[in-house]
Design a protein around this motif. Structure first.
Motif: not given
Length: 424
Positions: A169-176
């Motif tokens: 989930a790291q990439a999505a969390i960082a982007r959001l």
């Protein structure tokens, strides 16, 4: 969701060619993951079963292989029964989703979750934010503000909160989260363009506390303070920004921040607040110091642009933070300030929009600008968490705090969440 960086083992499959198109599915990622099937809340089971659904939702209408799901859920040391456990999780989720269970498809070499447009809160947030950026860039601060208030109200807490430390989930969390901060900055930019500089100072101070190295809110704070007649504090805000950047990062403030300091020193007329809601077009994402808004022209009929007035049923929550015993006034003020900030975080996580705060009393509204069917229930949940959270929190040098809470539901007339009139 757009731009998540989806990985697939086969090409994407369109949602229109799969079953389950009649069953509604609402999926929340802007906070702890939550799902509604035909508007009814869905119990998602244990942590790994919830993680499986989140992983599939991060790649809507695309197949995620079983091998990838095993890696995401267990890392480098999966159990021997991992593949079977995935099958069990999928079966349970289909049952839990009810009529929308057909949306969870088996497609070799794995599974696919079918999601339609706007069924994910993160997608709605991005759509509203894109429209707001276009409005702000075109100089329509009124429209931008309304759209940004709707967009930010969708957030119930940190994105995919329960998966903060999960690699998948790291990439999505960082982007959001980056989009969330940018939306908060653009919301403040719209308020500044509408001459609401006195309303944004506390919001900017909180934003800078959370993100001390972002220069745009630093510039916005300087501009807001200057427009409030607090020139010395505006210049001190620059000194604080420079200290943080030099001491922590070893870099000087950017050109825009330095130019804004000089403009304040010479009291540049371009820093004056606009006269109406039509602001000069500012490229979204630009610092307040890069293109200071100029006084706007009135509408052809001589009237200024205002936000549309609405009549709506809302729930209002008011909290009063009180010291239960005698204490030094400065200590009490500090403790109440900390408790108030935590109270604001709690209510915002449940979807409440801040209305006003005066000392130890704070008010929020549920149902503006975004209407939800469970607004009253969200307010009750917020009140319950608020009561337990504030009174049990260990505060610095606490004088002993308690919280008195009032709730009321009824019809109001509103121009914005901060301008509400009615019996509640």
């Amino acid at each position: 969701m757009r731009g998540v960086g989806a990985r697939t083992d086969i090409p994407s499959i369109g949602a229109g060619s799969v079953p389950g198109v009649g069953a509604t599915l609402e999926l929340g990622m802007l906070g702890p993951i939550e799902v509604r099937s035909d508007r009814a809340p869905v119990s998602l089971g244990g942590p790994r079963q919830r993680a499986l659904l989140a992983d599939l939702a991060l790649h809507p209408n695309q197949v995620v292989s079983v091998d990838r799901l095993v890696d995401d859920l267990w890392g480098e040391a999966p159990p021997a029964t991992a593949v079977h456990t995935i099958q069990v999780f999928v079966s349970r989720l289909r049952r839990a989703l009810g009529a929308a269970g057909e949306r969870l498809l088996t497609r070799p070499p794995g599974y696919m979750l079918v999601l339609h447009a706007d069924e994910v809160d993160a997608d709605r947030f991005e759509r509203l934010y894109d429209s707001a950026r276009s409005a702000l860039g075109g100089g329509d601060a009124d429209q931008a503000l309304g759209l940004l208030e709707q967009a930010t109200a969708l957030w119930r807490g940190p994105a995919l909160d329960e998966f903060t430390y999960e690699p998948f989930a790291q990439a999505a969390i960082a982007r959001l989260e980056e989009l969330r901060v940018s939306a908060r900055e653009d919301l403040i930019e719209a308020q500044l363009a509408l001459g609401r500089h006195d309303e944004v100072v506390s919001d900017l101070e909180a934003l800078i506390h959370e993100h001390p190295f972002r220069e745009r809110p630093r510039a916005q704070l300087m501009l807001a303070l200057y427009r409030c007649g607090r020139q010395a504090q505006a210049l001190d805000a620059f000194r604080q920004a420079r200290h943080a950047l030099v001491e922590e990062l070893g870099v000087e403030p950017g050109e825009a921040l330095r130019e804004l300091e000089q403009a304040i020193l010479r009291q540049d007329p371009s820093l004056r607040a606009p006269a109406s809601g039509r602001a000069a077009a500012v490229e979204p994402g630009a610092s307040a110091g890069e293109a200071a808004p100029h006084a706007a022209e009135p509408e052809p009929d001589g009237t200024s642009v205002t936000a549309p007035t609405v009549r709506r049923t809302v729930t209002v929550l008011v909290a009063r933070l009180c010291s239960v015993r005698e204490a030094d006034p400065e200590t009490t003020r500090s403790s109440i300030g900390i408790a108030r900030k935590r109270a604001e975080d709690v209510v915002a996580r449940h979807g409440g929009a801040f209305v006003a705060g005066l000392g130890d009393e704070v008010a929020w509204v549920f149902g503006l600008p975004l209407v939800r069917e469970d607004d009253a229930l969200r307010a009750l949940h917020a009140a319950d968490e608020l009561r337990g959270g504030v009174e049990s929190t260990e505060l610095h040098e606490p004088p002993g705090l308690t919280v008195h809470i009032g709730l009321a539901t009824g019809e109001v007339i509103a121009d914005s969440p901060r301008d509400v009139f009615g019996d509640p």
